[in-house]
Design a protein around this motif. Structure first.
Motif, PDB file in Angstrom:
ATOM      1  N   ALA A 299       0.680  -1.282  -0.001  1.00 40.21           N
ATOM      2  CA  ALA A 299       0.043   0.021  -0.141  1.00 40.21           C
ATOM      3  C   ALA A 299       0.738   1.276   0.013  1.00 40.21           C
ATOM      4  CB  ALA A 299      -0.830  -0.025   1.380  1.00 40.21           C
ATOM      5  N   LEU A 300       1.770   1.085   0.841  1.00 40.49           N
ATOM      6  CA  LEU A 300       2.748   2.400   0.662  1.00 40.49           C
ATOM      7  C   LEU A 300       3.326   2.543  -0.638  1.00 40.49           C
ATOM      8  CD1 LEU A 300       4.407   4.666   2.352  1.00 40.49           C
ATOM      9  CD2 LEU A 300       6.177   2.844   2.863  1.00 40.49           C
ATOM     10  N   LEU A 301       3.763   1.656  -1.202  1.00 39.36           N
ATOM     11  CA  LEU A 301       4.465   1.635  -2.689  1.00 39.36           C
ATOM     12  C   LEU A 301       3.511   2.343  -3.685  1.00 39.36           C
ATOM     13  CD1 LEU A 301       6.771   1.143  -4.518  1.00 39.36           C
ATOM     14  CD2 LEU A 301       5.926  -0.976  -4.943  1.00 39.36           C
ATOM     15  N   ASP A 302       2.164   1.535  -3.586  1.00 40.29           N
ATOM     16  CA  ASP A 302       1.166   2.316  -4.492  1.00 40.29           C
ATOM     17  C   ASP A 302       1.137   3.890  -4.292  1.00 40.29           C
ATOM     18  OD1 ASP A 302       0.726  -0.166  -5.599  1.00 40.29           O
ATOM     19  OD2 ASP A 302      -1.220  -0.637  -4.250  1.00 40.29           O
ATOM     20  N   ALA A 303       1.020   4.175  -2.900  1.00 41.07           N
ATOM     21  CA  ALA A 303       0.727   5.845  -2.523  1.00 41.07           C
ATOM     22  C   ALA A 303       2.105   6.466  -2.929  1.00 41.07           C
ATOM     23  CB  ALA A 303       0.612   5.911  -1.082  1.00 41.07           C
ATOM     24  N   GLN A 304       3.172   5.779  -2.894  1.00 40.33           N
ATOM     25  CA  GLN A 304       4.401   6.630  -3.358  1.00 40.33           C
ATOM     26  C   GLN A 304       4.282   6.795  -4.845  1.00 40.33           C
ATOM     27  OE1 GLN A 304       7.177   4.172  -1.697  1.00 40.33           O
ATOM     28  NE2 GLN A 304       7.602   5.329   0.170  1.00 40.33           N
ATOM     29  N   LEU A 305       3.873   5.868  -5.687  1.00 42.90           N
ATOM     30  CA  LEU A 305       3.906   5.945  -7.073  1.00 42.90           C
ATOM     31  C   LEU A 305       2.666   6.947  -7.529  1.00 42.90           C
ATOM     32  CD1 LEU A 305       4.173   2.130  -7.962  1.00 42.90           C
ATOM     33  CD2 LEU A 305       5.847   3.934  -8.601  1.00 42.90           C
ATOM     34  N   ALA A 306       1.514   7.040  -6.679  1.00 45.79           N
ATOM     35  CA  ALA A 306       0.434   8.233  -6.876  1.00 45.79           C
ATOM     36  C   ALA A 306       1.067   9.460  -6.648  1.00 45.79           C
ATOM     37  CB  ALA A 306      -0.704   7.697  -6.068  1.00 45.79           C
ATOM     38  N   MET A 307       1.886   9.793  -6.045  1.00 46.13           N
ATOM     39  CA  MET A 307       2.553  11.075  -5.549  1.00 46.13           C
ATOM     40  C   MET A 307       3.552  11.533  -6.610  1.00 46.13           C
ATOM     41  SD  MET A 307       0.979  12.328  -2.819  1.00 46.13           S
ATOM     42  CE  MET A 307       2.072  13.824  -2.723  1.00 46.13           C
ATOM     43  N   GLY A 308       4.266  10.746  -6.986  1.00 48.33           N
ATOM     44  CA  GLY A 308       5.196  11.062  -8.092  1.00 48.33           C
ATOM     45  C   GLY A 308       6.647  11.501  -7.357  1.00 48.33           C
ATOM     46  N   SER A 309       7.388  11.901  -8.330  1.00 47.84           N
ATOM     47  CA  SER A 309       8.903  12.149  -7.851  1.00 47.84           C
ATOM     48  C   SER A 309       8.921  13.133  -6.629  1.00 47.84           C
ATOM     49  CB  SER A 309       9.780  12.570  -8.651  1.00 47.84           C
ATOM     50  OG  SER A 309       9.369  13.665  -9.519  1.00 47.84           O
ATOM     51  N   THR A 310       7.989  14.445  -6.795  1.00 51.20           N
ATOM     52  CA  THR A 310       7.988  15.603  -5.985  1.00 51.20           C
ATOM     53  C   THR A 310       7.545  15.014  -4.431  1.00 51.20           C
ATOM     54  OG1 THR A 310       7.668  17.224  -7.697  1.00 51.20           O
ATOM     55  CG2 THR A 310       7.141  18.001  -5.375  1.00 51.20           C
ATOM     56  N   ALA A 311       6.499  14.225  -4.519  1.00 50.79           N
ATOM     57  CA  ALA A 311       5.964  13.881  -3.218  1.00 50.79           C
ATOM     58  C   ALA A 311       6.966  12.797  -2.469  1.00 50.79           C
ATOM     59  CB  ALA A 311       4.825  13.047  -3.412  1.00 50.79           C
ATOM     60  N   ALA A 312       7.711  12.037  -3.548  1.00 52.80           N
ATOM     61  CA  ALA A 312       8.734  11.314  -2.886  1.00 52.80           C
ATOM     62  C   ALA A 312       9.615  11.830  -2.258  1.00 52.80           C
ATOM     63  CB  ALA A 312       9.173  10.239  -4.174  1.00 52.80           C
ATOM     64  N   GLU A 313      10.153  12.926  -2.613  1.00 50.25           N
ATOM     65  CA  GLU A 313      11.198  13.932  -1.971  1.00 50.25           C
ATOM     66  C   GLU A 313      10.665  14.302  -0.730  1.00 50.25           C
ATOM     67  OE1 GLU A 313      14.425  14.039  -2.592  1.00 50.25           O
ATOM     68  OE2 GLU A 313      14.207  12.789  -4.282  1.00 50.25           O
ATOM     69  N   ALA A 314       9.461  14.813  -0.781  1.00 53.59           N
ATOM     70  CA  ALA A 314       8.959  15.249   0.607  1.00 53.59           C
ATOM     71  C   ALA A 314       8.575  14.251   1.460  1.00 53.59           C
ATOM     72  CB  ALA A 314       7.610  16.246   0.099  1.00 53.59           C
ATOM     73  N   MET A 315       8.403  13.105   1.110  1.00 52.95           N
ATOM     74  CA  MET A 315       8.159  11.929   1.925  1.00 52.95           C
ATOM     75  C   MET A 315       9.171  11.631   2.617  1.00 52.95           C
ATOM     76  SD  MET A 315       5.450  10.375   2.969  1.00 52.95           S
ATOM     77  CE  MET A 315       6.068   9.303   4.417  1.00 52.95           C
ATOM     78  N   LYS A 316      10.566  11.676   1.976  1.00 53.77           N
ATOM     79  CA  LYS A 316      11.773  11.400   2.360  1.00 53.77           C
ATOM     80  C   LYS A 316      11.951  12.235   3.508  1.00 53.77           C
ATOM     81  CE  LYS A 316      13.908   9.384  -1.536  1.00 53.77           C
ATOM     82  NZ  LYS A 316      15.209   9.341  -2.395  1.00 53.77           N
ATOM     83  N   ARG A 317      11.714  13.568   3.523  1.00 54.50           N
ATOM     84  CA  ARG A 317      11.998  14.392   4.658  1.00 54.50           C
ATOM     85  C   ARG A 317      10.901  14.086   5.809  1.00 54.50           C
ATOM     86  NH1 ARG A 317      12.430  17.966   0.320  1.00 54.50           N
ATOM     87  NH2 ARG A 317      10.405  18.625   0.527  1.00 54.50           N
ATOM     88  N   ALA A 318       9.614  13.616   5.532  1.00 56.28           N
ATOM     89  CA  ALA A 318       8.744  13.470   6.435  1.00 56.28           C
ATOM     90  C   ALA A 318       9.064  12.115   7.225  1.00 56.28           C
ATOM     91  CB  ALA A 318       7.220  13.419   5.731  1.00 56.28           C
TER      92      ALA A 318
END
Length: 424
Positions: free
Chosen positions: A77-96
């Motif tokens: 489920a986390l992988l699906d959510a990351q793919l839905a966010m795109g690269s910008t969200a992925a970078e933000a997610m790393k910080r979060a």
């Protein structure tokens, strides 16, 4: 569940004081008997504990497998959510992700704002919703990972405890087997003495027939039949059949057999008692199929052996290592309690529809000597009552032309009798 019945307490032995529950032997059997009983009780207690640990080990292993499955679901489920966010969200997610779990939720606004800066993405409201989904997926994955770690640790601890107890059990089992092999003749004699002593301690009314107008339930009798069919099969700790049994495994299998069809009985003896203790039975009210329990202390948690009552003060049980399924007198000197698995039923009554045939005399006239067609009547033949005035009358040439006369038939020979029968 019901309340726990008060234990019946120790039995006063002939010529001795009341014994200690669990490890006592009938009076007069000597120190060797006490040693054997003590080792058997110790081994049986370890066996019951080992069964409980085995169940715990199996439970924790299953829980660990389920935790691993839930972790895999959370990761997907986390992988699906990351793919839905795109690269910008992925970078933000790393910080979060670097924040403590409790502060992730407070970072939603910053993450949503960062997403909105990405040109060509969804509207701000949609972006914030996706961000929240991603953060929730991340939190769920963290929780699933923590649960999985704890479950794996519990499973490993349960396995270690089980293996340690198993090693102790096998060591004690080998000691008992060696002792019995060295003194096989003494063991056989001791067994006969023990059975005779226990039989003498039998309560007065335990014949296993109708008790207080009740008889054993047919399903309980089916369990007894199954148990009888296992006689002679070897004892083996943890075995549930079909070729080997331990004490509670035999009872567990018997009540699940065809005809009994009772699948609510737990596997371990003390659990079987706990599940049926609301239907406790006095030792003088036992019926076939009732369970009899033996403990090493005053609490039901110290139950270490059990059997199935069959009547006449006897039980079927799988006693111990090196023995077989057999019929023995109930161990009254170590008796703890008895319970009934399936309620008894009313005893059948005699049918009143068929009265005894001797209540009235027979109406058939067979005892009265009625004249038969093959025999002449003695009374209606006055000529036959004459003494010797007609000795020459039965001449061999009577006239056949007139109708047959009773007077002539009375004097005929026995060879003429069938003729009279045929014409009558």
């Amino acid at each position: 569940m019901g309340t726990r019945p008060v234990p019946s307490g120790p039995i006063q032995l002939p010529g001795g004081s009341a014994p200690t529950l669990g490890t006592t032997t009938p009076a007069g059997l000597g120190p060797f008997a006490a040693q054997i009983v003590a080792k058997e009780t110790e081994l049986a207690t370890l066996g019951e504990q080992l069964l409980t640990l085995q169940q715990e080990q199996a439970r924790t292993a299953t829980a660990a497998q389920e935790a691993e499955r839930q972790l895999q679901i959370a990761q997907a489920a986390l992988l699906d959510a990351q793919l839905a966010m795109g690269s910008t969200a992925a970078e933000a997610m790393k910080r979060a992700a670097e924040l403590p779990p409790g502060e992730i939720g407070s970072n939603v606004q910053d993450l949503g704002a960062l997403i909105r800066l990405h040109k060509g993405q969804q509207r701000a409201g949609d972006s914030e919703g996706i961000a929240r989904d991603l953060l929730r997926a991340h939190a769920a994955e963290q929780q699933a990972r923590a649960t999985h770690t704890a479950a794996m640790r519990a499973a490993q601890a349960a396995l270690t405890t089980y293996r340690t107890a198993e090693a102790t059990f096998k060591e004690k089992e080998a000691e008992l087997l060696n002792l019995k092999r060295r003194d096989s003749d003494k063991i056989a004699a001791l067994e006969r003495q023990r059975e005779a002593a226990e039989q003498r301690l039998r309560p007065s009314a335990v014949d296993g027939k109708a008790i207080a107008g009740l008889v054993a339930n047919p399903r309980a009798l089916a369990a007894v039949r199954f148990a009888r069919a296992q006689l002679g099969k070897p004892y083996e700790w943890g075995a549930e059949g079909p070729s080997r049994y331990d004490c509670s495994g035999l009872i567990w299998a018997a009540y699940r057999s065809r005809g009994a069809d009772y699948d609510q009985l737990p596997r371990v003896s003390r659990d079987q008692y706990n599940a049926t203790r609301s239907r406790a039975v006095d030792r003088r009210m036992l019926l076939p199929g009732d369970l009899v329990f033996f403990a090493s202390g005053s609490s039901w948690t110290t139950i270490h052996h059990m059997g199935m009552y069959i009547g006449d003060g006897k039980m079927i049980h799988a006693p111990t290592t090196g023995d077989v399924v057999k019929i023995s007198p109930v161990w009254w000197s170590r008796f703890y309690a008895a319970t009934r698995v399936i309620p008894a039923v009313p005893a059948p009554t005699a049918s009143p529809s068929a009265p005894p045939p001797t209540t009235r005399p027979s109406s058939t006239p067979s005892p009265r000597p009625t004249p038969s067609p093959t025999q002449p009547r003695p009374t209606p033949t006055p000529t036959s009552s004459k003494p010797s005035s007609t000795p020459t009358t039965p001449s061999p040439t009577p006239s056949p032309t007139p109708p047959p006369s009773p007077s002539t038939s009375s004097g005929t020979s026995p060879t003429a009798t069938p003729t009279a029968t045929a014409t009558s």
